[in-house]
Scaffold this active site. Structure first.
Site, mmCIF file in Angstrom:
data_model
loop_
_atom_site.group_PDB
_atom_site.id
_atom_site.type_symbol
_atom_site.label_atom_id
_atom_site.label_comp_id
_atom_site.label_asym_id
_atom_site.label_seq_id
_atom_site.Cartn_x
_atom_site.Cartn_y
_atom_site.Cartn_z
ATOM 1 N N ARG A 122 2.923 -1.732 -13.673
ATOM 2 C CA ARG A 122 2.906 -0.965 -12.426
ATOM 3 C C ARG A 122 3.982 -1.541 -11.524
ATOM 4 N NH1 ARG A 122 -2.768 -3.567 -11.501
ATOM 5 N NH2 ARG A 122 -2.111 -5.695 -11.212
ATOM 6 N N ARG B 34 -11.493 0.191 -19.366
ATOM 7 C CA ARG B 34 -10.760 -0.298 -18.186
ATOM 8 C C ARG B 34 -10.669 0.755 -17.093
ATOM 9 N NH1 ARG B 34 -5.022 -1.860 -20.471
ATOM 10 N NH2 ARG B 34 -5.057 -3.228 -18.642
ATOM 11 N N GLY C 211 -8.079 -5.575 -9.422
ATOM 12 C CA GLY C 211 -9.256 -6.431 -9.411
ATOM 13 C C GLY C 211 -10.457 -5.858 -8.672
ATOM 14 N N GLY D 105 4.066 7.422 28.337
ATOM 15 C CA GLY D 105 3.380 6.136 28.434
ATOM 16 C C GLY D 105 2.075 6.308 27.681
ATOM 17 N N THR D 106 2.145 6.114 26.369
ATOM 18 C CA THR D 106 0.991 6.497 25.542
ATOM 19 C C THR D 106 -0.176 5.533 25.673
ATOM 20 O OG1 THR D 106 2.135 5.467 23.701
ATOM 21 C CG2 THR D 106 2.242 7.868 23.844
ATOM 22 N N ASN D 107 0.046 4.344 26.240
ATOM 23 C CA ASN D 107 -1.105 3.454 26.457
ATOM 24 C C ASN D 107 -2.043 4.079 27.480
ATOM 25 O OD1 ASN D 107 0.500 1.823 24.951
ATOM 26 N ND2 ASN D 107 0.896 0.325 26.539
ATOM 27 N N ASP D 108 -1.476 4.405 28.654
ATOM 28 C CA ASP D 108 -2.300 5.006 29.695
ATOM 29 C C ASP D 108 -2.773 6.397 29.274
ATOM 30 O OD1 ASP D 108 -3.017 3.521 31.955
ATOM 31 O OD2 ASP D 108 -0.919 3.384 32.559
ATOM 32 N N LYS E 89 -3.034 3.204 -14.149
ATOM 33 C CA LYS E 89 -3.017 2.416 -15.385
ATOM 34 C C LYS E 89 -2.867 3.341 -16.587
ATOM 35 C CE LYS E 89 -5.864 -1.094 -15.309
ATOM 36 N NZ LYS E 89 -7.261 -1.575 -15.274
ATOM 37 N N ARG F 265 10.056 -3.032 33.503
ATOM 38 C CA ARG F 265 9.017 -3.068 34.538
ATOM 39 C C ARG F 265 9.511 -3.919 35.690
ATOM 40 N NH1 ARG F 265 7.007 -4.378 29.629
ATOM 41 N NH2 ARG F 265 5.433 -3.025 28.681
ATOM 42 N N TYR G 77 13.873 9.565 21.381
ATOM 43 C CA TYR G 77 13.984 8.113 21.279
ATOM 44 C C TYR G 77 12.604 7.462 21.357
ATOM 45 C CZ TYR G 77 13.251 7.451 26.327
ATOM 46 O OH TYR G 77 12.718 7.420 27.579
ATOM 47 N N SER H 104 9.252 10.008 29.675
ATOM 48 C CA SER H 104 8.955 8.929 28.739
ATOM 49 C C SER H 104 7.439 8.839 28.639
ATOM 50 C CB SER H 104 9.547 7.618 29.253
ATOM 51 O OG SER H 104 9.167 6.575 28.390
ATOM 52 N N MET I 136 -12.198 -2.989 -9.343
ATOM 53 C CA MET I 136 -13.235 -2.368 -10.161
ATOM 54 C C MET I 136 -13.317 -3.088 -11.496
ATOM 55 S SD MET I 136 -12.892 1.508 -8.983
ATOM 56 C CE MET I 136 -11.232 1.433 -9.517
ATOM 57 N N CYS J 226 7.467 5.083 25.539
ATOM 58 C CA CYS J 226 7.621 3.657 25.823
ATOM 59 C C CYS J 226 6.286 2.906 25.755
ATOM 60 C CB CYS J 226 8.290 3.432 27.165
ATOM 61 S SG CYS J 226 7.342 4.064 28.552
ATOM 62 N N HIS K 208 -6.137 -14.915 -7.445
ATOM 63 C CA HIS K 208 -6.574 -13.877 -6.507
ATOM 64 C C HIS K 208 -6.023 -14.147 -5.110
ATOM 65 C CE1 HIS K 208 -9.442 -11.965 -3.691
ATOM 66 N NE2 HIS K 208 -9.387 -10.984 -4.560
HETATM 67 P P1 ADP Z 1 -7.593 -5.036 -13.890
HETATM 68 O O1 ADP Z 1 -7.356 -3.636 -13.436
HETATM 69 O O2 ADP Z 1 -8.622 -5.753 -13.113
HETATM 70 O O3 ADP Z 1 -6.329 -5.774 -14.085
HETATM 71 P P2 ADP Z 1 -7.581 -4.492 -16.685
HETATM 72 O O4 ADP Z 1 -8.164 -3.227 -17.145
HETATM 73 O O5 ADP Z 1 -6.120 -4.540 -16.592
HETATM 74 O O6 ADP Z 1 -8.261 -4.907 -15.329
HETATM 75 O O7 ADP Z 1 -8.061 -5.616 -17.659
HETATM 76 C C1 ADP Z 1 -7.886 -6.966 -17.372
HETATM 77 C C2 ADP Z 1 -7.313 -7.699 -18.553
HETATM 78 O O8 ADP Z 1 -8.106 -7.517 -19.692
HETATM 79 C C3 ADP Z 1 -5.952 -7.233 -18.993
HETATM 80 O O9 ADP Z 1 -4.954 -7.784 -18.211
HETATM 81 C C4 ADP Z 1 -5.879 -7.752 -20.389
HETATM 82 O O10 ADP Z 1 -5.518 -9.101 -20.384
HETATM 83 C C5 ADP Z 1 -7.301 -7.613 -20.838
HETATM 84 N N1 ADP Z 1 -7.409 -6.407 -21.657
HETATM 85 C C6 ADP Z 1 -7.718 -5.169 -21.263
HETATM 86 N N2 ADP Z 1 -7.696 -4.308 -22.297
HETATM 87 C C7 ADP Z 1 -7.339 -5.037 -23.368
HETATM 88 C C8 ADP Z 1 -7.125 -4.731 -24.747
HETATM 89 N N3 ADP Z 1 -7.244 -3.498 -25.201
HETATM 90 N N4 ADP Z 1 -6.778 -5.732 -25.550
HETATM 91 C C9 ADP Z 1 -6.646 -6.987 -25.077
HETATM 92 N N5 ADP Z 1 -6.831 -7.347 -23.816
HETATM 93 C C10 ADP Z 1 -7.178 -6.383 -22.965
HETATM 94 MG MG MG Z 2 1.058 3.187 32.929
HETATM 95 MG MG MG Z 3 -4.857 -5.237 -15.097
#
Ligand code: ADP
Ligand code: MG
Ligand code: MG
Length: 873
Positions: free
Chosen positions: A335, A91, A100, A763-766, A21, A559, A848, A761, A102, A828, A453
């Site tokens: 990202r 963040r 989501g 036979g990695t299971n056995d 990020k 086989r 192979y 060949s 952390m 195999c 989610h």
């Molecule tokens: P996650 O990694 O869980 O997506 P983020 O750090 O991206 O968490 O934060 C989640 C949301 O919080 C962002 O998508 C954004 O909408 C809001 N947010 C984070 N920082 C700011 C900021 N500086 N101003 C406005 N909204 C923010």
């Molecule tokens: Mg065998």
């Molecule tokens: Mg985010």
């Protein structure tokens, strides 16, 4: 050592220290995109923080203070300022994105006074106090570990009392009342007052984010995704921009292309007058991004242009978070977007067409494993037409899934351990449900949008998901789901189609899979860049045809025992086993011969010049004996042998340890006439084809060799038999004789064994079973325990154990090659279709791999990826 970096000082290459990020915020700032100012506390600090008894070292605090000063100057705002107070977000962001997993705190720097100031400055008190309320709740959750729900309850009560829908509709007095109750909750839970100093809040929030690296769901996520625990997260501190300001403000998430289908169109959702997580929380239903076009075409265009700019810059689909503050668009994150297998393929190919990336890059972008999901069957049209449709939700993640419904992650885990196929049904999912989602065949939710989610996680897992299906009512406590007149309880069957969002009662039928045009192009590319041959494990002409459809380079394991089990021949096989002397046995074998010859003829004809490795009889004889009383009685009638005689033979064949018993080449040492007959049948079939002008490439494989001497004896037998037939038939035919390397002793003495083998060949299971001393058939009882306790990370029967079994493979290859013989070496076992194992095996020098027909595309792509990476080194 530098601990803190302003956004202006970083770039996208600095993911290791800035996290994904942070590195991308820095990159976006430096290419002039609208990103609120801020700084990043490096991932290196996370390690220091844990080393320093979960406290920030002084040197780091000093750099943070300095960075705050610089930020205040740039923003023209100050922490706790009476005129123009600065609010920031804190963040998390690790080097490898863990969406989501952390924590994030928004609106940090606010307290009652600051809220008043903001209210006055903006003349928007509801907005000011909304920020304050949100901050108390988020800070309490992340830093003080007070559950969000406690605050939600307060809010709900006040909403009920006043009959308004949102906090912002309260009058000021009521807002202050809610906030006062919030602060009381904090006091009651911590015994302390809520911190009012921005600096104090900031340092504690930063520490909490570092702490969150070790929260349970983050640990689980890393485990599932193979991310190292030692990387650590960075922490980003960024000036707030406000999507919750008014009706011309909002927040949203978007993909520069459709991550489900791969189509080149903006895909995402937004909410007016909202902040941060509101979009994905599933509380209010967001609008599709396309709707923005109607109300605010200029904003839509601006966002579209930004998305394309990012995509061109990163040369990949971007997953973007944005916020609009009073008509101005800010980018808060970008990202590379997670996508379904289908989308990964379409996008990679489109980007090649658009000239943004080359074929090799495209291949590397397609997770080899995910290609197999392309082949996963859909429900057949017929069974959909005849089925009872219960509801229709969002087509959140494609594919078809059916199973018993369960309503909690825990129940799913239990059911899947019992071997049941199950569907997780919930109102919405949260990171706590991860284990359940992982173990379910599919996921059905009644709430949430395409970026909820459930939808996002399902797509990244390649799991079928129908989300936001408001036609169904889910009662998680009562373990019931209702749709119209139907009520399903726990354990009832349901079928869901993630490609169109439909939900059906009971179990539908799957449709046979077909290869798509995209797959063809992919296979073209892999064939172009791979130097490895991919063969199929297949026993029948049908298998062979599927394999050829996927462009198999041959059959790596045919086989022969299945040919023994067929109804019309099993009696003869049993006669052979019951035979009391060689004469009798030969009579029985003569009855089996035409069947074998016919089977060989057909599969050889199908494969033509492509090589086919035929393994001579492998399983122990008792596997062919009758199991039930009725079968025994039938056999008495068919053979004229007495019941007592049959039972006596059965008893004499009983083994305590059949896996280590009388099977494979050991059987042939005792009963050479079995391999003799098989060789005759095989070579006769090949000679007949030769007479029809059909070339074949027969490889005869002798299983379970542990001693060179075994191979010497059996090679002589097979060779003499084959040559005799060829001479009798009066044709010219070449063939190879080799062995399966599946006993550790064969690896240890591979130089000797190689002297009598044209090919190996593995036979990695056995080989795995015997190296580890784990019975393949019994290991599942304790496998889970072994993985939980980290004896090993992954099931060694799925992904090869490089450290142990891998060493044997490596040694065997080296020893075999040291003989100077031009010996062909392949694999195999099941590992031949597993990308990670393929990578390892190719690095050992295998020429192979052979795998089940449906894994061929996976193996081809994994092989191509290996060679492309080698070339890049
Ligand atoms: P996650 O990694 O869980 O997506 P983020 O750090 O991206 O968490 O934060 C989640 C949301 O919080 C962002 O998508 C954004 O909408 C809001 N947010 C984070 N920082 C700011 C900021 N500086 N101003 C406005 N909204 C923010
Ligand atoms: Mg065998
Ligand atoms: Mg985010």
């Amino acid at each position: 050592m530098q601990w803190v970096y302003d956004f202006e000082a970083g770039s996208k290459e600095m993911k290791d220290i800035l996290g994904g990020k942070g590195a991308n915020l820095a990159e976006m700032s430096s290419i002039g995109l609208p990103v609120p100012q801020g700084f990043t506390v490096s991932t290196k600090v996370n390690f220091e923080y844990f080393e320093n008894n979960n406290k920030l070292p002084e040197a780091v605090i000093k750099e943070i203070d300095e960075a705050v000063k610089r930020l205040e100057e740039k923003a023209g705002q100050k922490f706790n300022d009476a005129k123009n107070p600065l609010l920031v977000s804190v963040r998390s962001g690790a080097a490898i994105s863990m969406p989501g997993m952390m924590d994030t705190v928004l609106n940090l720097g606010i307290n009652e006074e600051v809220a008043e100031t903001i209210g006055k400055n903006t003349d928007n008190y509801p907005f000011a106090y909304d920020n304050y309320r949100r901050f108390i709740q988020m800070y309490s959750d992340v830093v003080l570990e007070i559950p969000k729900s406690k605050f939600d309850k307060v809010l709900e009560r006040h909403q009920l009392e006043t009959g308004v829908k949102t906090f912002k509709e309260f009058d000021k007095e009521r807002m202050l009342k809610v906030i006062k109750e919030y602060l009381e909750i904090v006091k009651m839970n911590t015994g302390e007052d809520f911190p009012i100093e921005a600096r104090d809040q900031l340092l504690k929030a930063i520490e909490a984010v570092f702490r969150s690296w070790k929260n349970e769901r983050a640990i689980l996520y890393r485990k599932i995704n193979g991310i190292s625990d030692s990387l650590g997260t960075a922490v980003n501190v960024q000036r707030m921009v406000f999507g919750n300001y008014d009706g011309t403000s909002g927040t949203g998430v978007l993909f520069s292309r459709n991550p489900s289908s791969g189509k080149d169109e903006l895909f995402g959702e937004f909410l007016f007058n909202a902040q941060g997580e509101d979009v994905v929380a599933g509380i209010r239903t967001p609008e599709p991004i396309a709707n923005l076009k109607d109300h605010h075409p200029e904003l839509h265009k601006e966002i579209f242009d930004l998305a394309k700019k990012l995509e061109n810059h990163y040369k990949d689909v971007q997953d973007i978070e944005f916020t609009i503050e009073r008509g101005k668009v800010y980018l808060l994150q970008t990202r590379n977007g997670k996508r379904t297998a289908k989308a990964a393929i379409k996008i990679a190919m489109d980007l090649v067409k658009e000239g943004l990336i080359d074929e090799k890059t495209a291949l590397l972008r397609i997770p080899a494993d995910s290609v197999s999901t392309l082949l996963h069957p859909d429900f057949s049209e017929k069974s959909k037409a005849e089925g009872t449709m219960l509801a229709k939700g969002l087509a959140a993640s494609p594919g078809a899934a059916k199973g018993k419904v369960y309503f909690s992650a825990e129940d799913i885990v239990k059911a899947s351990q019992r071997g049941e196929d199950c569907i997780l049904v919930r109102k919405e999912t949260s990171p706590e449900d991860l284990a359940g989602m992982l173990n379910a065949k599919g996921i059905l939710t009644s709430r949430g949008g395409m970026t909820s989610h459930a939808a996002v996680v399902a797509r990244s897992m390649g799991k079928t998901c129908v989300a936001g299906c408001s036609d169904v009512q889910v009662d998680e406590d009562a373990k019931l789901v209702k749709a119209g007149e139907h009520t399903l309880k726990e354990g009832d069957y349901i079928s869901i189609d993630g490609s169109d969002g439909s939900v059906f009662l009971g179990e539908l039928n799957f449709e046979e899979s077909k290869t798509s045009d995209e797959l063809e192009v992919l296979l073209d590319w892999s064939d172009k860049y791979s130097k490895t041959l991919v063969r199929a494990n297949g026993d029948t002409p049908t298998d062979a045809k599927v394999a050829i459809g996927f462009r198999a380079d041959g059959i790596g394991l045919c086989r022969t025992e299945h040919m023994f089990f067929d109804k019309d021949r099993i009696t003869s096989v049993r006669e052979m086993i019951l035979a009391e002397n060689l004469e009798e046995r030969k009579v029985a074998l003569e009855k089996i011969r035409p069947f074998q010859e016919d089977d060989f003829y057909n599969i050889l004809k199908t494969m033509g010049q492509r090589p086919i490795t035929v393994r001579l009889l492998d399983p122990p004889l008792h596997e062919f004996l009758p199991k039930t009383e009725q079968d025994v009685m039938d056999l008495v009638e068919q053979t004229g042998k007495t019941k007592e005689k049959i039972e006596a033979v059965s008893d004499s064949l009983h083994e305590f340890n059949p896996m280590l018993g009388h099977r494979g080449c050991r059987l042939a040492l005792t009963y050479p006439e079995i391999y003799e007959m098989q060789t005759e049948a095989l070579i006769t079939a090949a000679c007949k084809l030769k007479k029809e002008n059909i070339e074949t490439a027969v490889e005869i494989m002798i299983p379970l060799v542990g001693f060179n001497e075994e191979l010497v004896i059996l090679r002589k037998l097979v060779q003499e038999t084959a040559d005799r037939i060829i001479k009798d038939m009066g044709v010219e035919l070449s063939y190879k004789i080799g062995t399966m390397i599946e006993i550790p002793r064969a690896c240890l003495t591979a130089d000797k064994v190689a002297m009598n083998a044209d090919f190996f060949s593995f036979g990695t299971n056995d080989l795995t079973q015997m190296t580890m001393g784990f019975s393949r058939d019994d290991v599942n009882v304790f496998m889970g325990e072994y993985i939980d306790k980290k004896v090993f990370d992954v099931n060694p029967f799925v992904t090869i154990d490089r450290e142990g079994v891998g060493q044997l493979v490596k040694m065997a290859v080296e020893k075999a090659k040291s003989t100077g013989k031009d010996i062909k070496i392949g694999v195999c076992g099941e590992h031949g279709g597993d990308p990670s194992s393929i990578e390892f095996l190719l690095s050992c020098g295998l020429q192979y791999v052979s795998c089940s027909p449906f894994r061929i595309p996976v193996a081809k792509i994994a092989s191509a990826q290996y060679h492309i990476r080698q070339e890049m080194k």
